[in-house]
Design a protein around this motif. Structure first.
Motif, short mmCIF file in Angstrom:
data_model
loop_
_atom_site.label_atom_id
_atom_site.label_comp_id
_atom_site.label_asym_id
_atom_site.label_seq_id
_atom_site.Cartn_x
_atom_site.Cartn_y
_atom_site.Cartn_z
N ARG A 25 6.55 -4.54 19.40
CA ARG A 25 5.20 -5.02 19.70
C ARG A 25 5.12 -5.33 21.19
NH1 ARG A 25 2.37 -8.12 15.68
NH2 ARG A 25 2.68 -10.01 16.87
N VAL A 26 4.11 -4.80 21.84
CA VAL A 26 3.88 -5.09 23.26
C VAL A 26 2.82 -6.19 23.29
CG1 VAL A 26 3.25 -4.13 25.49
CG2 VAL A 26 4.43 -2.70 23.83
N LEU A 27 3.25 -7.37 23.72
CA LEU A 27 2.41 -8.56 23.57
C LEU A 27 1.68 -8.92 24.86
CD1 LEU A 27 4.98 -10.75 21.59
CD2 LEU A 27 3.05 -9.43 20.66
N PRO A 28 0.57 -9.66 24.74
CA PRO A 28 -0.14 -10.12 25.94
C PRO A 28 0.81 -10.83 26.89
CG PRO A 28 -1.40 -10.63 23.97
CD PRO A 28 -0.09 -10.11 23.49
N PRO A 54 -0.24 13.42 18.73
CA PRO A 54 0.22 12.92 17.43
C PRO A 54 1.71 12.61 17.43
CG PRO A 54 -0.28 15.28 17.34
CD PRO A 54 -0.65 14.82 18.70
N ALA A 55 2.08 11.59 16.68
CA ALA A 55 3.50 11.27 16.54
C ALA A 55 4.12 12.23 15.54
CB ALA A 55 3.64 9.84 16.03
N ARG A 56 5.44 12.41 15.63
CA ARG A 56 6.13 13.20 14.60
C ARG A 56 6.13 12.39 13.30
NH1 ARG A 56 11.50 15.96 16.60
NH2 ARG A 56 9.94 17.19 17.68
N SER A 57 6.38 11.10 13.41
CA SER A 57 6.26 10.21 12.25
C SER A 57 6.07 8.78 12.75
CB SER A 57 7.50 10.32 11.34
OG SER A 57 8.64 9.97 12.09
N GLY A 58 5.72 7.89 11.82
CA GLY A 58 5.46 6.51 12.19
C GLY A 58 4.03 6.36 12.68
N GLU A 59 3.70 5.16 13.15
CA GLU A 59 2.33 4.96 13.61
C GLU A 59 2.24 3.96 14.75
OE1 GLU A 59 -0.32 3.36 10.67
OE2 GLU A 59 1.17 1.96 9.91
N VAL A 60 1.07 3.97 15.38
CA VAL A 60 0.76 3.03 16.46
C VAL A 60 -0.40 2.17 15.99
CG1 VAL A 60 0.06 2.79 18.87
CG2 VAL A 60 1.46 4.74 18.17
N LEU A 61 -0.27 0.86 16.18
CA LEU A 61 -1.34 -0.04 15.76
C LEU A 61 -1.87 -0.81 16.96
CD1 LEU A 61 1.17 -0.37 13.38
CD2 LEU A 61 -0.90 -1.09 12.22
N LEU A 62 -3.17 -0.93 17.00
CA LEU A 62 -3.83 -1.72 18.04
C LEU A 62 -4.48 -2.90 17.34
CD1 LEU A 62 -4.77 -1.99 20.99
CD2 LEU A 62 -6.61 -0.38 20.49
N ASP A 63 -4.01 -4.09 17.67
CA ASP A 63 -4.47 -5.30 16.98
C ASP A 63 -4.43 -5.12 15.46
OD1 ASP A 63 -4.80 -6.89 19.19
OD2 ASP A 63 -6.88 -6.30 19.50
N GLY A 64 -3.32 -4.55 14.99
CA GLY A 64 -3.09 -4.43 13.55
C GLY A 64 -3.76 -3.25 12.88
N GLN A 65 -4.58 -2.49 13.62
CA GLN A 65 -5.27 -1.33 13.03
C GLN A 65 -4.65 -0.04 13.53
OE1 GLN A 65 -9.47 -2.58 14.15
NE2 GLN A 65 -9.80 -1.54 12.19
N SER A 66 -4.43 0.88 12.60
CA SER A 66 -3.82 2.14 12.99
C SER A 66 -4.72 2.87 13.99
CB SER A 66 -3.60 3.01 11.74
OG SER A 66 -3.06 4.24 12.15
N LEU A 67 -4.13 3.37 15.08
CA LEU A 67 -4.93 4.09 16.09
C LEU A 67 -5.65 5.28 15.48
CD1 LEU A 67 -3.07 4.64 19.49
CD2 LEU A 67 -4.89 3.05 18.92
N SER A 68 -5.01 5.89 14.48
CA SER A 68 -5.59 7.11 13.89
C SER A 68 -6.92 6.81 13.20
CB SER A 68 -4.61 7.76 12.91
OG SER A 68 -4.23 6.80 11.95
N GLY A 69 -7.16 5.54 12.86
CA GLY A 69 -8.41 5.19 12.19
C GLY A 69 -9.47 4.65 13.15
N LEU A 70 -9.14 4.61 14.44
CA LEU A 70 -10.08 4.06 15.43
C LEU A 70 -10.70 5.19 16.25
CD1 LEU A 70 -7.88 1.11 16.79
CD2 LEU A 70 -9.90 0.92 15.33
N THR A 71 -11.95 4.99 16.69
CA THR A 71 -12.56 5.98 17.58
C THR A 71 -11.94 5.84 18.97
OG1 THR A 71 -14.27 4.44 18.29
CG2 THR A 71 -14.77 5.80 16.35
N ARG A 72 -12.02 6.92 19.77
CA ARG A 72 -11.50 6.85 21.14
C ARG A 72 -12.22 5.75 21.91
NH1 ARG A 72 -6.80 7.62 21.71
NH2 ARG A 72 -7.14 7.18 23.89
N ARG A 73 -13.50 5.61 21.63
CA ARG A 73 -14.30 4.58 22.32
C ARG A 73 -13.76 3.18 22.01
NH1 ARG A 73 -19.71 3.52 24.06
NH2 ARG A 73 -20.60 1.74 22.98
#
Ligand code: ATP
Length: 254
Positions: A25-28, A54-73
């Protein structure tokens, strides 16, 4: 403030089998430096963390939400990327380019407000670019362009900075100025994650270090536990001499 999390993240490096998972986790307030030889995968990791590849596997979360489910905006409202080299596709002035940092906050046909202009001008001032604000970016030197990229990210006011060699093309004074700026951003609560080639900038300005080896092996931790000469010599396949200046290690190729 925002938190970026890698969960069992394996970066997709073409031609490299398997991969080592990265979970952190990269923290403030944190300032991460990613070190590794050419081709180790630093940029690929940064772009994967930004959701740009895209990652080969695993995921990235921004404030607990998967990046893949967020808009670029939505991502860009919290996270800025400073690219290693940026090719501009259409002619734009320095000020117009900095204002791009406000686009994630504007609707498609909305014009920039006086506040947006104030933020862009403030960022240009901070990067000593005010005198160049009406110049076409295509006419700038490499270092001036690099500072425009950083000013654009600053105009975006991100909670998370992903910066790929932010001191690229910069002279010594501007290297220190940019690292001081990123340090100040962290002090104000941003999280900073940057790829660096300069061990000494990393030693002076980073509190967390991630070492990326050519085979994809990685290790990370507090800077003082990672910046160990024997480990860095193996990382770069280069002998090093080390001294200490103002309490920080200084590495010189032996
Ligand atoms: N689109 C692609 N197609 C083929 N190979 C790629 C692609 N993108 C990256 N690579 C390869 O993946 C490896 C990692 O590249 P990456 O740019 O992430 O390395 P890096 O550690 O940032 O290197 P540098 O220090 O030179 O900037 C390299 O060998 C690169 O050639």
């Amino acid at each position: 403030m925002a938190v970026l999390e890698a969960r069992n993240l394996v970066v997709d490096i073409p031609g490299r089998e398997g991969g080592h998972a990265f979970s952190a986790r990269v923290l403030p307030g944190q300032r991460w430096g990613v070190l590794g030889p050419n081709g180790a995968g630093k940029t690929s990791l940064l772009h994967t963390l930004a959701g740009l590849r895209p990652a080969r596997s695993g995921e990235v979360l921004l404030d607990g939400q998967s990046l893949s489910g967020l808009t670029r905006r939505a991502v860009a409202q919290k996270l800025a990327v400073v690219f290693q080299e940026r090719q501009d596709s259409f002619p734009a002035t320095v000020l117009e380019t900095a204002l791009v940092g406000r686009h994630p906050f504007l609707s498609p046909w909305q014009r920039e407000s006086a506040e947006d202009l104030r933020l862009a001008n403030g960022a240009l001032e901070r990067l000593s670019l005010s005198l160049l604000k009406d110049r076409l970016v295509s006419t700038l030197s490499g270092g001036e362009r690099q500072r425009v990229s950083i000013a654009t990210a600053l105009t975006q006011q991100p909670a998370i900075w992903l910066a790929d060699e932010p001191t690229n093309h910069l002279d010594l004074h501007h290297q220190v100025a940019v690292m001081a700026l990123l340090n100040q951003q962290a002090e104000q609560g941003a999280a900073v994650f940057m790829c660096l080639h300069d061990l000494n900038l990393a030693a002076r300005w980073c509190d967390h270090i991630l070492l990326l080896f050519p085979d994809g092996e990685l290790c990370f931790g507090p800077a003082d536990t990672m910046l160990v000469p024997e480990v860095l010599e193996r990382l770069y396949n280069q002998s090093l001499s080390v001294t200490t200046v103002n309490g920080k290690p200084v590495f010189v190729p032996a």
